[in-house]
Design a protein around this motif. Structure first.
Motif, short mmCIF file in Angstrom:
data_model
loop_
_atom_site.label_atom_id
_atom_site.label_comp_id
_atom_site.label_asym_id
_atom_site.label_seq_id
_atom_site.Cartn_x
_atom_site.Cartn_y
_atom_site.Cartn_z
N THR A 11 -6.51 1.52 2.47
CA THR A 11 -7.07 0.74 1.37
C THR A 11 -6.88 -0.77 1.57
O THR A 11 -7.12 -1.54 0.65
CB THR A 11 -6.41 1.16 0.05
OG1 THR A 11 -4.99 0.97 0.15
CG2 THR A 11 -6.72 2.62 -0.28
N ARG A 12 -6.44 -1.18 2.76
CA ARG A 12 -6.23 -2.59 3.02
C ARG A 12 -7.55 -3.30 3.29
O ARG A 12 -8.56 -2.69 3.64
CB ARG A 12 -5.27 -2.78 4.20
CG ARG A 12 -3.83 -2.51 3.86
CD ARG A 12 -2.94 -2.83 5.04
NE ARG A 12 -3.17 -1.89 6.12
CZ ARG A 12 -2.55 -0.72 6.24
NH1 ARG A 12 -1.67 -0.36 5.34
NH2 ARG A 12 -2.80 0.08 7.25
N ARG A 13 -7.50 -4.62 3.18
CA ARG A 13 -8.68 -5.44 3.43
C ARG A 13 -8.73 -5.85 4.90
O ARG A 13 -7.70 -6.03 5.54
CB ARG A 13 -8.67 -6.71 2.56
CG ARG A 13 -8.56 -6.44 1.06
CD ARG A 13 -9.75 -5.62 0.57
NE ARG A 13 -9.78 -5.58 -0.88
CZ ARG A 13 -9.18 -4.67 -1.61
NH1 ARG A 13 -8.46 -3.74 -1.03
NH2 ARG A 13 -9.29 -4.69 -2.92
N THR A 72 -15.89 -3.23 -2.23
CA THR A 72 -15.40 -2.16 -1.36
C THR A 72 -15.81 -2.36 0.09
O THR A 72 -15.17 -1.83 0.99
CB THR A 72 -15.92 -0.80 -1.86
OG1 THR A 72 -17.36 -0.86 -1.91
CG2 THR A 72 -15.39 -0.51 -3.24
N CYS A 124 -8.72 -3.31 9.37
CA CYS A 124 -7.65 -4.25 9.04
C CYS A 124 -6.82 -4.52 10.28
O CYS A 124 -7.03 -3.92 11.34
CB CYS A 124 -6.78 -3.69 7.92
SG CYS A 124 -5.91 -2.16 8.36
N ASN A 134 0.82 -1.20 0.00
CA ASN A 134 0.00 0.00 0.00
C ASN A 134 0.86 1.25 0.00
O ASN A 134 2.09 1.21 0.12
CB ASN A 134 -0.93 -0.02 1.22
CG ASN A 134 -1.99 -1.09 1.12
OD1 ASN A 134 -3.04 -0.91 0.53
ND2 ASN A 134 -1.68 -2.26 1.70
N LYS A 145 -13.13 -3.58 2.55
CA LYS A 145 -11.99 -2.74 2.88
C LYS A 145 -12.10 -2.20 4.30
O LYS A 145 -13.18 -2.09 4.87
CB LYS A 145 -11.89 -1.58 1.89
CG LYS A 145 -11.53 -1.98 0.47
CD LYS A 145 -11.36 -0.75 -0.39
CE LYS A 145 -10.98 -1.13 -1.81
NZ LYS A 145 -10.80 0.08 -2.65
N ASP A 152 -0.67 -5.54 1.88
CA ASP A 152 -2.08 -5.92 1.89
C ASP A 152 -2.20 -7.44 1.99
O ASP A 152 -1.19 -8.16 1.96
CB ASP A 152 -2.75 -5.42 0.61
CG ASP A 152 -4.27 -5.33 0.77
OD1 ASP A 152 -4.95 -6.33 0.53
OD2 ASP A 152 -4.74 -4.24 1.18
#
Length: 361
Positions: free
Chosen positions: A169-171, A159, A180, A141, A162, A147
């Protein structure tokens, strides 16, 4: 068994001197059973990297006295890199190839070579995409964190999977949480976000209430626990915060200033130095002429009366009692001695006319 030379500073005038100009110390050697293998240099100028016995065992390149290895064995292990360093191990440790910051694994305390240029990690710390059957490296990222998916699978998920942390923007690791692993509370059972103002990895509910403390609270199972172990009262079953400069809360610390002991009673004095030793007494100890007593003034009165001359017992009475007890002991010892002498004497019927009546028994 291998034995090494003692590397003393003894100078030698023979032909086995260190080849460094100006150095007249003896050559270093390593002995294998009955064979000695000499180095071209003394101990201070011999490189610590060794090889096989057939190749001479010692490194042919000299080193500086302040280094452990020569410049060739201090060079980065990446081909074509000219950076020079030294593995920060202890003296005597086995030689490990050194890598510079550009070619070393970025995991803390890992000296291995980076295998993947994108992640810059070794094979042991390399992170693959979590999609089944995918061997691609995880996507990096913008903040430098990895990620859970590779670049190919990074945009193929919805989305709502996330992390909702602003700018992240990580899951998230599962469908039940919202954040996250880098923005979730460190406690496994907590799905709240980390405290954005704190330096730790905990949420505001599980972080110590002291602003500069990143440690978790003492007992997460207790709703009223708001401080870590270092800032919680040391009294058993007490979860109140400590008072400044003490190990106890205001209710359990000694009332005496600058005392760190625990109070005997709530908001009282400690038993070690400042509390009255009389049972169930809440008062502090009294000081007379600068000498601190072990009791308060109230419970020192009976002791003072017993120490007065008027209340002391008559000395002559104790002397007569002692003499009478001594006479009783002396008379008892004399009587037992006389009975023992009579038992040891032979039988005399004229002296003891009634002795025969004891024989019938």
């Amino acid at each position: 068994m291998t034995r090494y030379s003692d590397y003393s500073d003894t100078h030698s005038d023979d032909s086995r001197n260190c080849l460094i100009e100006g150095c007249k110390k003896k050559h270093a050697f390593a002995q294998f059973v009955d064979t000695k293998i000499y180095s071209k240099y003394c101990y201070k100028h011999t490189c610590g990297k060794t090889g096989s016995i057939s190749d001479g065992y010692h490194c042919p390149i000299p080193k500086r006295e302040s280094d452990r290895y020569c410049t060739e064995h201090m060079r980065c292990g990446e081909s074509g890199c000219r950076e020079i360093g030294e593995y920060p191990g202890k003296p005597g440790d086995e030689y490990i190839q050194w890598f510079c910051a550009r070619h070393r694994c970025t995991m803390p305390r890992c000296p291995e070579r980076a295998h993947n240029r994108q992640q810059q990690r070794c094979l042991r710390h390399f992170m693959k995409c979590t999609v089944a059957g995918c061997d691609r490296p995880c996507h990096e990222n913008r903040d430098g964190k990895l990620d859970m998916f590779c670049a190919a699978h990074y945009g193929s998920y919805k989305t709502e999977n996330k992390c909702i942390w602003p700018g992240c923007t990580r899951r998230k690791p599962g469908y039940d949480g919202k954040y996250c692993l880098d923005h979730k509370c460190e406690l496994l059972d907590c799905e709240k976000s980390r405290d954005p103002k704190g330096a730790g990895k905990l949420c505001t509910l599980h972080r110590c209430d002291i602003p500069s403390c990143p440690k978790p609270i003492a007992d997460p199972k207790i709703p009223d626990s708001h401080h870590c172990i270092d800032h919680t009262c040391n009294t058993r079953l007490c979860i109140e915060p400590r008072q400044s400069g003490s190990d106890f809360c205001p209710s359990h610390r000694c009332r005496s200033p600058h005392c760190r002991f625990e109070a005997r009673f709530s908001k009282g004095y400690c038993i070690e130095r400042h509390g009255c030793s009389y049972p169930m007494c809440f008062n502090s100890r009294s000081a007379s002429l600068g000498v601190l007593s072990d009791r308060c003034e109230e419970h020192q009165i009976p002791r003072a009366r017993r120490s007065s001359a008027a209340d002391m017992p008559d000395p002559s009475k104790w002397e007569r009692r002692r003499n009478r007890y001594s006479d009783d002991v002396t008379e008892a010892m004399r009587r037992r001695e006389k009975e023992r002498e009579q038992r040891d004497q032979p039988y005399d019927p004229y002296r003891y006319p009634n002795w025969d009546r004891y024989l019938d028994d």
